[in-house]
Design a protein around this motif. Structure first.
Motif, PDB file in Angstrom:
ATOM      1  N   SER A  52       8.343 -27.585   3.282  1.00 16.79           N
ATOM      2  CA  SER A  52       8.324 -27.418   4.731  1.00 16.79           C
ATOM      3  C   SER A  52       8.905 -26.059   5.117  1.00 16.79           C
ATOM      4  CB  SER A  52       9.138 -28.536   5.398  1.00 16.79           C
ATOM      5  OG  SER A  52      10.509 -28.396   5.058  1.00 16.79           O
ATOM      6  N   ASP A  53       8.536 -25.588   6.284  1.00 15.76           N
ATOM      7  CA  ASP A  53       9.088 -24.329   6.777  1.00 15.76           C
ATOM      8  C   ASP A  53      10.602 -24.426   6.944  1.00 15.76           C
ATOM      9  OD1 ASP A  53       6.572 -23.179   6.831  1.00 15.76           O
ATOM     10  OD2 ASP A  53       6.252 -23.570   8.969  1.00 15.76           O
ATOM     11  N   SER A  54      11.098 -25.609   7.338  1.00 12.02           N
ATOM     12  CA  SER A  54      12.550 -25.761   7.530  1.00 12.02           C
ATOM     13  C   SER A  54      13.291 -25.666   6.200  1.00 12.02           C
ATOM     14  CB  SER A  54      12.874 -27.070   8.244  1.00 12.02           C
ATOM     15  OG  SER A  54      12.454 -28.181   7.482  1.00 12.02           O
TER      16      SER A  54
END
Length: 89
Positions: free
Chosen positions: A13-15
């Protein structure tokens, strides 16, 4: 596969990517990321090992604060512990 200029074994994920980047020195470029599914305590869970040319970070819920960051030059020894169908670095 390649993502944003570094090598990675599976999508994240980007996070999680931002967390990895935030734990490494700002001036260093991420080179590779290895995502795993087993924690240090041999339990299933998301783990990550990421490295630049000079630094690394291990993200694992079994570690104090959930991560460990260091300099590659300070690593005196590393090994892979083979496990049935898996391994631990």
């Amino acid at each position: 596969m390649e993502k944003n200029g570094y090598q990675i074994n599976q999508n994240i994920s980007d996070s999680l990517e931002q967390k990895i980047i935030s734990l490494l020195p700002e001036s260093e470029k991420l080179v590779f990321v290895v995502v795993g599914d087993m924690t240090r305590g041999a339990r299933y869970g998301e783990t990550v090992f990421a490295a630049t040319e000079k630094s690394f970070v291990a993200i694992d819920p079994a570690l104090e604060n959930g991560y460990y960051a260091g300099k590659i030059e300070d690593v005196e020894k590393s090994y892979v512990k083979r496990m049935y169908g898996n391994a631990e670095l």
